[in-house]
Design an enzyme around this catalytic site. Sequence first.
Site, PDB file in Angstrom:
ATOM      1  N   CYS A 109       0.818  -1.203   0.000  1.00 18.41           N
ATOM      2  CA  CYS A 109       0.000   0.000   0.000  1.00 18.41           C
ATOM      3  C   CYS A 109       0.855   1.257   0.000  1.00 18.41           C
ATOM      4  O   CYS A 109       0.883   2.016   0.972  1.00 18.41           O
ATOM      5  CB  CYS A 109      -0.932  -0.019   1.205  1.00 18.41           C
ATOM      6  N   TYR A 134      22.182  -6.475  -2.753  1.00 15.90           N
ATOM      7  CA  TYR A 134      21.263  -5.479  -2.200  1.00 15.90           C
ATOM      8  C   TYR A 134      19.818  -5.814  -2.578  1.00 15.90           C
ATOM      9  O   TYR A 134      19.005  -4.926  -2.803  1.00 15.90           O
ATOM     10  CB  TYR A 134      21.663  -4.059  -2.651  1.00 15.90           C
TER      11      TYR A 134
HETATM   12  C1  LIG Z   1      28.988  -1.253   0.618  1.00 15.10           C
HETATM   13  C2  LIG Z   1      30.440  -1.247   0.813  1.00 15.10           C
HETATM   14  C3  LIG Z   1      31.279  -1.981  -0.029  1.00 15.10           C
HETATM   15  C4  LIG Z   1      30.772  -2.749  -1.220  1.00 15.10           C
HETATM   16  O1  LIG Z   1      30.327  -1.901  -2.240  1.00 15.10           O
HETATM   17  P1  LIG Z   1      29.938  -2.511  -3.667  1.00 15.10           P
HETATM   18  O2  LIG Z   1      29.522  -1.352  -4.450  1.00 15.10           O
HETATM   19  O3  LIG Z   1      28.837  -3.493  -3.438  1.00 15.10           O
HETATM   20  O4  LIG Z   1      31.147  -3.176  -4.225  1.00 15.10           O
HETATM   21  C5  LIG Z   1      32.627  -1.998   0.253  1.00 15.10           C
HETATM   22  N1  LIG Z   1      33.140  -1.313   1.312  1.00 15.10           N
HETATM   23  C6  LIG Z   1      32.358  -0.593   2.123  1.00 15.10           C
HETATM   24  C7  LIG Z   1      32.976   0.140   3.254  1.00 15.10           C
HETATM   25  C8  LIG Z   1      30.997  -0.524   1.913  1.00 15.10           C
HETATM   26  O5  LIG Z   1      30.225   0.211   2.715  1.00 15.10           O
END
Ligand SMILES: *Cc1c(COP(=O)(O)O)cnc(C)c1O
Length: 412
Positions: free
Chosen positions: A342, A371
């Site tokens: 909703c 993700y």
């Molecule tokens: C999210 C994150 C990653 C991974 O990022 P990607 O874009 O999925 O490769 C690596 N290091 C840190 C500190 C993050 O917060």
Amino acid sequence: MHHFEYRDGVLFAEEVSVTELAEQYGTPLYLYSAATFRRHFHAFDSAFDELDHLTCFSVKANSNLSVLKLLAAEGAGMDIVSGGELYRALQAGVDPSRIVYSGVGKRDSEIREALEARILMFNVESLAELERINQVAGEMGTKARVSFRINPDVDPQTHPYISTGMQKNKFGLDIELSMKAYKMAAEMDNIEPVGMDCHIGSQLTSIEPFLEALDKLLNFYEKLKTFGIEIKFLDLGGGLGIPYNEEEPPHPTEFGKALSEKLKSLPLKVILEPGRVIAGNSGVLITKVVYTKSNPSKNFLIVDGAMNDLVRPSLYGSYHRIEEVEPHFRDPKEYDVVGPICESGDFLARDRELPEIHQGERLVLYSAGAYGFTMSSNYNSRPRACELLVDGDKVIVARKRETYEDLIANEL
Ligand SMILES: *Cc1c(COP(=O)(O)O)cnc(C)c1O
């Protein structure tokens, strides 16, 4: 998309028919390909073979225990951002000496847990955090290895929510403050400064911002040496993008080569924290059309997957390629693909041209391995989806579909 292919008119995940999986396990359904995870991990990791390096998978991209076990078995370390992720990594059998801990808000209890586990190092993001780590390590009679996350003030040219290396972002320490941080750290009893770190953002589609950040870090590294501070680790974070639609990100080989050229003469162990580039295209989301509906301005496909299952389209306006699990080759039509939640923000695609689709048919959303499930929730009291890991002709139930009982299990 090698391991998600059509055979005789049906989508297969490796050796298994997606139709059969959907019938047996229901929808919405996350499907991961083990072979794709392995291939992506090695494509990335081997791109840095010229360097002394450690590839730490970013656990937040896909935290499923079976996925972490698979990657650990291939030699991956892990990049964690919470005590919960530390717990998962340890449960998956990851060697703690291959775990790095990032994040702006580590609590005392989380710091203690990481010290107890003897992780490789903390990526420290503020002077206040440095004080806390020194304090907690002191109470435990141990020393904490730390890197500082330097915010190089570089524009990664990506979505604002996943840009992390600009001055206006909450992450890291600016270069000025970083020097102060190393000097403070060198004086502390329970801190051993061992590295430098940066992570400028996610879904980067060009190498330039990485190189710009690296140049700033290497400048800083030279400056540190003149102050008598010798570090051993250079953590360059994650962030390499993937093709969701028309993007053309550099191949890991090109990325590795560009970084290796700048780094190979230096006595540093390089740490990388890829998430999306390994997991994103290793997984898909399968959903079924519950109803079709049209009004004078729109055609809707109302599907059983929603923003609680895959929030990226709602949160970032991001694009996931959609196809039929069993193509019917009908004439194209423009659709909004929406969930049952909703909220008008509950959509998986907008104004998308697809072949005409009928009620009861199944769709595949590609690039949902990173993700995807990790950002899912129970909003609208929807049990979270099932996750399957397909390995050849083997199907591992990596996470059972939640039940209604699960929804209220912790409530009075
Ligand atoms: C999210 C994150 C990653 C991974 O990022 P990607 O874009 O999925 O490769 C690596 N290091 C840190 C500190 C993050 O917060």
